[in-house]
Design a protein around this motif. Structure first.
Motif, PDB file in Angstrom:
ATOM      1  N   UNK A 194      41.107  37.548  42.983  1.00 40.89           N
ATOM      2  CA  UNK A 194      41.561  38.602  42.076  1.00 40.89           C
ATOM      3  C   UNK A 194      43.012  38.982  42.366  1.00 40.89           C
ATOM      4  N   UNK A 195      43.350  39.029  43.634  1.00 40.24           N
ATOM      5  CA  UNK A 195      44.726  39.350  44.018  1.00 40.24           C
ATOM      6  C   UNK A 195      45.695  38.298  43.485  1.00 40.24           C
ATOM      7  N   UNK A 196      45.293  37.045  43.585  1.00 38.64           N
ATOM      8  CA  UNK A 196      46.127  35.948  43.063  1.00 38.64           C
ATOM      9  C   UNK A 196      46.259  36.080  41.547  1.00 38.64           C
ATOM     10  N   UNK A 197      45.109  36.333  40.891  1.00 34.49           N
ATOM     11  CA  UNK A 197      45.109  36.448  39.425  1.00 34.49           C
ATOM     12  C   UNK A 197      45.995  37.600  38.963  1.00 34.49           C
ATOM     13  N   UNK A 198      45.915  38.728  39.678  1.00 31.33           N
ATOM     14  CA  UNK A 198      46.734  39.882  39.287  1.00 31.33           C
ATOM     15  C   UNK A 198      48.218  39.577  39.433  1.00 31.33           C
ATOM     16  N   UNK A 199      48.572  38.825  40.484  1.00 29.64           N
ATOM     17  CA  UNK A 199      49.983  38.465  40.657  1.00 29.64           C
ATOM     18  C   UNK A 199      50.445  37.488  39.582  1.00 29.64           C
ATOM     19  N   UNK A 200      49.472  36.813  38.926  1.00 28.32           N
ATOM     20  CA  UNK A 200      49.791  35.912  37.815  1.00 28.32           C
ATOM     21  C   UNK A 200      49.746  36.627  36.465  1.00 28.32           C
ATOM     22  N   UNK A 201      49.367  37.917  36.503  1.00 30.40           N
ATOM     23  CA  UNK A 201      49.383  38.682  35.268  1.00 30.40           C
ATOM     24  C   UNK A 201      48.099  38.673  34.467  1.00 30.40           C
ATOM     25  N   UNK A 202      46.961  38.311  35.069  1.00 30.13           N
ATOM     26  CA  UNK A 202      45.684  38.293  34.355  1.00 30.13           C
ATOM     27  C   UNK A 202      45.218  39.737  34.115  1.00 30.13           C
ATOM     28  N   UNK A 203      44.761  40.032  32.887  1.00 24.13           N
ATOM     29  CA  UNK A 203      44.302  41.367  32.501  1.00 24.13           C
ATOM     30  C   UNK A 203      43.068  41.769  33.309  1.00 24.13           C
ATOM     31  N   UNK A 204      43.034  43.012  33.802  1.00 23.11           N
ATOM     32  CA  UNK A 204      41.899  43.484  34.598  1.00 23.11           C
ATOM     33  C   UNK A 204      40.599  43.504  33.801  1.00 23.11           C
ATOM     34  N   UNK A 205      40.693  43.631  32.476  1.00 25.37           N
ATOM     35  CA  UNK A 205      39.492  43.704  31.652  1.00 25.37           C
ATOM     36  C   UNK A 205      39.135  42.342  31.048  1.00 25.37           C
ATOM     37  N   UNK A 206      39.813  41.314  31.511  1.00 27.46           N
ATOM     38  CA  UNK A 206      39.570  39.957  30.998  1.00 27.46           C
ATOM     39  C   UNK A 206      38.135  39.513  31.263  1.00 27.46           C
ATOM     40  N   UNK A 207      37.569  38.759  30.314  1.00 23.86           N
ATOM     41  CA  UNK A 207      36.209  38.231  30.494  1.00 23.86           C
ATOM     42  C   UNK A 207      36.130  37.328  31.715  1.00 23.86           C
ATOM     43  N   UNK A 208      37.193  36.536  31.944  1.00 23.17           N
ATOM     44  CA  UNK A 208      37.201  35.660  33.118  1.00 23.17           C
ATOM     45  C   UNK A 208      36.997  36.486  34.381  1.00 23.17           C
ATOM     46  N   UNK A 209      37.698  37.626  34.439  1.00 28.72           N
ATOM     47  CA  UNK A 209      37.616  38.472  35.632  1.00 28.72           C
ATOM     48  C   UNK A 209      36.243  39.118  35.768  1.00 28.72           C
ATOM     49  N   UNK A 210      35.722  39.658  34.669  1.00 28.55           N
ATOM     50  CA  UNK A 210      34.419  40.326  34.710  1.00 28.55           C
ATOM     51  C   UNK A 210      33.318  39.332  35.070  1.00 28.55           C
ATOM     52  N   UNK A 211      33.347  38.158  34.437  1.00 23.64           N
ATOM     53  CA  UNK A 211      32.341  37.134  34.739  1.00 23.64           C
ATOM     54  C   UNK A 211      32.420  36.711  36.203  1.00 23.64           C
ATOM     55  N   UNK A 212      33.649  36.520  36.679  1.00 24.49           N
ATOM     56  CA  UNK A 212      33.827  36.091  38.075  1.00 24.49           C
ATOM     57  C   UNK A 212      33.314  37.153  39.036  1.00 24.49           C
ATOM     58  N   UNK A 213      33.559  38.430  38.721  1.00 25.11           N
ATOM     59  CA  UNK A 213      33.091  39.514  39.583  1.00 25.11           C
ATOM     60  C   UNK A 213      31.575  39.584  39.643  1.00 25.11           C
ATOM     61  N   UNK A 214      30.919  39.425  38.491  1.00 27.12           N
ATOM     62  CA  UNK A 214      29.448  39.445  38.447  1.00 27.12           C
ATOM     63  C   UNK A 214      28.879  38.292  39.270  1.00 27.12           C
ATOM     64  N   UNK A 215      29.429  37.092  39.070  1.00 25.18           N
ATOM     65  CA  UNK A 215      28.920  35.922  39.805  1.00 25.18           C
ATOM     66  C   UNK A 215      29.182  36.065  41.308  1.00 25.18           C
ATOM     67  N   UNK A 216      30.302  36.693  41.640  1.00 25.24           N
ATOM     68  CA  UNK A 216      30.601  36.897  43.054  1.00 25.24           C
ATOM     69  C   UNK A 216      29.555  37.803  43.704  1.00 25.24           C
ATOM     70  N   UNK A 217      29.175  38.893  43.024  1.00 26.58           N
ATOM     71  CA  UNK A 217      28.157  39.801  43.558  1.00 26.58           C
ATOM     72  C   UNK A 217      26.831  39.060  43.732  1.00 26.58           C
ATOM     73  N   UNK A 218      26.485  38.206  42.753  1.00 22.56           N
ATOM     74  CA  UNK A 218      25.247  37.429  42.854  1.00 22.56           C
ATOM     75  C   UNK A 218      25.293  36.471  44.039  1.00 22.56           C
ATOM     76  N   UNK A 219      26.433  35.827  44.252  1.00 20.41           N
ATOM     77  CA  UNK A 219      26.553  34.900  45.377  1.00 20.41           C
ATOM     78  C   UNK A 219      26.529  35.645  46.710  1.00 20.41           C
ATOM     79  N   UNK A 220      27.169  36.823  46.741  1.00 17.45           N
ATOM     80  CA  UNK A 220      27.122  37.641  47.952  1.00 17.45           C
ATOM     81  C   UNK A 220      25.683  38.036  48.274  1.00 17.45           C
ATOM     82  N   UNK A 221      24.909  38.362  47.246  1.00 19.47           N
ATOM     83  CA  UNK A 221      23.520  38.755  47.472  1.00 19.47           C
ATOM     84  C   UNK A 221      22.691  37.585  47.979  1.00 19.47           C
ATOM     85  N   UNK A 222      22.995  36.377  47.505  1.00 21.00           N
ATOM     86  CA  UNK A 222      22.261  35.202  48.008  1.00 21.00           C
ATOM     87  C   UNK A 222      22.574  34.972  49.479  1.00 21.00           C
TER      88      UNK A 222
END
Length: 742
Positions: A194-222
């Motif tokens: 996310x830090x890399x993406x923000x430095x590249x100018x990716x929108x915080x509300x982007x679907x890519x970001x939201x999807x990645x965050x959800x999948x990250x939480x799922x992987x952390x739980x596994x």
């Protein structure tokens, strides 16, 4: 800014995790100390650096580097230093000298443009020339990519991992979607991506970001053992890292479900959200378990009770009733679970089951989750036992497919009976892979101690199977008279029941040494390992004694204990070569452990120095010793405790750790003559009853606890077992109910 150019003469300090470096550079006019983030540099390299002068109160004037680039060294001396720096595997000081003597100032050009000429150098054949060329090209690519990644704050360690994954496509792939790093690169979490993406100018509300965050939480739980997570909990955890509206996360979950990246299932009070690999694994395990347990098996025309009596007479043993029940049920059922603690006769029971089936001409396969557990099973049964991965023939196929199991539902295991030991260690993914390869009609016998720690991976397989009451389970609960003589066995059962153990019984095998400070605990452990236990019973400090700690950090944690044990048992010596990797210095003679599965690591099985077998695959938890470090070739040789020899390139040694001490979690499936356990303060989640029980049951001959009694009783009284979200139990009950209703 100041710009200077010079040759790196000495690297005083380099932090491999973030690339911070302190080095001495020789310019035409002076010798300069440079400091800053300068990843992937070596002695002998020529750099052009830009930065500002700074004065350090202890080290004097330094140039703080802000930008740098590499320059091909121009002098013969500089070229030789550059090549001999260890930068390129296969080229050490001797080979570098020969190359420079042959090609002079053209040496770098030869490597880059005419590498076939390297074969003109004495000692360099075709294979070595190819290896040197590949390494040189890789280093050039890596350097460019490192400079790109460095601009986004990515450390050297992760930069190398990213390059290994994407190769020369690293830059376009990262630019296209930086969030892929959190899925593809072990150790890079969502926050870093996310830090890399923000430095590249990716929108915080982007679907890519939201999807990645959800999948990250799922992987952390596994990673915490869950196969799913309740939707409400998922949303709350995702909010913490995304800081967006909850509606966006809910929408993201729905979109991922439509894309079949997650699966939603109704629970009583919430919705279960599964990452698809775990959903497929859990549903398939349920289906296969029911199918095997309900399927027809080859009926044996025998009187089982007569066979049991015959085995008792032949082997001069007397079975407990539950042992007899285990043998009967293994004949009458397609699937059976045999569970029980130490001293309850699991090994005797399994050996008798093997003897019975073997007498009826049945083919039998034995396996366990880890190499050490498989080795123990082989020793206990006198038959070959393999790791589950080897049993299922897990091998490299090709670049496109990568690693794959040769045995599955299309090419199942050819056996009448399959027996799997240490099933408490098997997670849902591995169980799914195993069951795919079990042919209907094959008898499957699962053996394990349900009170041990659960698997490191997701799922609660053994516990769920037992608690579902759908599969036939026999629990061995009688401690045999011989086992009752062992305080290890007696105390393991006492601890498992929440009772105080018997300490320091004369002439027994379970001792507690009171020490009230962390440093005193460590000193006592060192003394026990180096002097008292070897002198007491001839125990080998390296091969027979294992220190097991609940924690990695702290005075009595694994990291500190390994450092102190190495210093005590294998100290620095001019005759012992070393290699530093991160914070660890590896030395010839060190005891080490593999910390991740590497299915492509080649090995040779030795018998009196003769190679009797070759294969691939070194697994998480395998122990061995460093027998050789070759700085010229950039290699380290490990002899594992089952006599397999493997050669690691220096770039692979981050898969190894010192193993004089290991965590209790890492000891699962292993057994040692002597176990020493530090007992002191730690986080409540680590000071638990089943952690202590697991540690004690790793010892065959002697347990020594060193520390404070109050923390021993804290562990015994703390029967906290972290909840695991797993649906296998529920699924088994539901499926069986459906079958019964039919």
């Amino acid at each position: 800014m100041i710009t200077i150019q010079g040759t790196i003469e000495e690297i005083i300090f380099q932090n491999e995790s973030n690339g911070y470096t302190v080095a001495v550079m020789e310019t035409e006019d002076d010798v300069v100390t440079i400091v800053g983030t300068i990843p992937v540099i070596n002695i002998g390299e020529t750099l052009k650096v830009q930065g500002k002068w700074d004065y350090h109160p202890n080290f004097g004037q330094q140039l703080k580097v802000e930008l740098y680039s590499t320059v091909v060294p121009a002098t013969i001396n500089g070229i030789e230093k550059y090549l001999s720096s260890g930068l390129i595997p296969g080229i050490g000081p001797k080979t570098a000298k020969k190359i420079v003597e042959e090609f002079g100032k053209d040496s770098i050009d030869i490597l880059q443009y005419n590498p076939e000429k390297l074969k003109l150098v004495e000692g360099i054949g075709e294979k070595k020339a190819e290896k040197i060329t590949e390494a040189f090209v890789e280093q050039r690519e890596l350097r460019d990519i490192m400079i790109f990644l460095q601009g986004y704050g990515i450390s050297t360690t992760y930069g190398v991992k990213i390059y290994k994954k994407y190769g020369n496509e690293t830059i376009p792939k990262v630019q296209e979607n930086p969030y892929r790093l959190s899925e593809d690169i072990f150790g890079i979490g969502f926050k870093m991506a996310d830090k890399i993406a923000q430095s590249m100018g990716v929108d915080k509300r982007s679907k890519y970001r939201v999807h990645a965050g959800i999948k990250f939480v799922l992987m952390e739980s596994s990673g915490k053992g869950h196969t799913y997570i309740p939707q409400g909990e998922l949303i709350n955890e995702a909010l913490k890292i995304l800081s967006v509206e909850p509606e966006l996360i809910e929408e993201g979950i729905r979109e991922l479900a439509l894309n079949q990246e997650v699966q939603l299932e109704n629970l009583e009070k919430d919705m279960a959200v599964y990452y698809m690999p775990y959903y497929y694994a859990e549903t398939n395990v349920c289906k296969k378990l029911v199918e095997i347990s309900q399927g027809e098996t080859n009926k044996l025309d025998i009187d089982v009770d007569k066979k049991i009596k015959k085995i008792e007479d032949e082997d001069s043993i007397k079975f407990a009733e539950k042992q007899k029940e285990s043998i009967r049920e293994s004949v009458e059922n397609g699937l059976i679970v045999i569970t029980g603690g130490p001293g309850t006769g699991k090994t005797t029971t399994i050996n008798s089951i093997i003897k019975l089936f073997q007498g009826q001409g049945q083919s039998i396969l034995l396996a366990a989750p880890t190499g050490r557990a498989a080795k123990r099973m082989s020793e206990a049964t006198g038959r070959e036992a393999k790791t589950i991965h080897r049993l299922l023939e897990y091998n490299y196929v090709d670049e496109e497919v990568g690693m794959a199991f040769a045995r599955d539902d299309g090419t199942p295991l050819e056996a009448d009976v399959v027996i799997i030991d240490e099933v408490s260690m098997v997670d849902i993914l591995l169980m799914n892979t195993l069951l795919k390869a079990i042919l209907p009609g094959t008898r499957l016998i699962l053996v394990g101690d349900v009170d041990q720690l659960p698997s490191v991976g997701p799922g609660n397989v053994l516990k769920d199977i037992i608690e579902s009451k759908i599969i036939k389970v026999v629990k061995l609960d009688e401690i045999f008279r011989q086992a009752q003589e062992s305080m290890i066995v007696v105390n393991a059962h006492k601890i498992n029941k929440g009772e105080k153990p018997l300490l320091n019984v004369k002439d027994k095998d379970f001792f507690f040494m009171t020490r009230n400070k962390g440093e005193d605990i460590v000193e006592t452990i060192l003394e026990l390992s180096k002097e008292r236990l070897p002198n007491f019973n001839g125990y080998d400090p390296l091969k027979d004694i294992q220190i097991l700690s609940p924690m990695k950090k702290g005075d009595t944690g694994v990291n500190e204990l390994n450092s102190r044990m190495q210093e005590s048992l294998n100290p620095k010596h001019p005759s012992k070569k070393e290699k530093k990797s991160g914070d660890i210095t590896f030395r010839v003679g060190d005891k080490v452990m593999q910390i991740k599965n590497n299915y492509r690591m080649k090995w040779k099985l030795l018998d009196d120095e003769l190679v009797v077998e070759e294969g691939e695959g070194v697994f998480n938890g395998d122990y061995g010793f460093i027998t050789e470090i070759d700085n010229e070739e950039g290699q380290m040789t490990i002899l594992f405790d089952d006599n397999r020899k493997a050669v690691y390139q220096f770039g692979q040694i981050d898969e190894l750790r010192l193993a004089y001490a290991t965590t209790i979690h890492k000891s699962q499936g292993s057994e040692f003559p002597v176990v020493i356990i530090p007992v002191c303060w730690g986080p409540p989640m680590l000071l638990t009853r089943n952690l202590l029980y697991t540690a004690i049951t790793r010892a065959k001959e002697l347990v020594v606890l060193v520390g404070m009694e109050r923390y021993l009783y804290t562990m015994i009284n703390n029967n906290r077992i972290a909840t695991r979200y797993s649906g296998l139990n529920r699924r088994l009950v539901q499926v069986f109910d459906m079958i019964m209703r039919k």
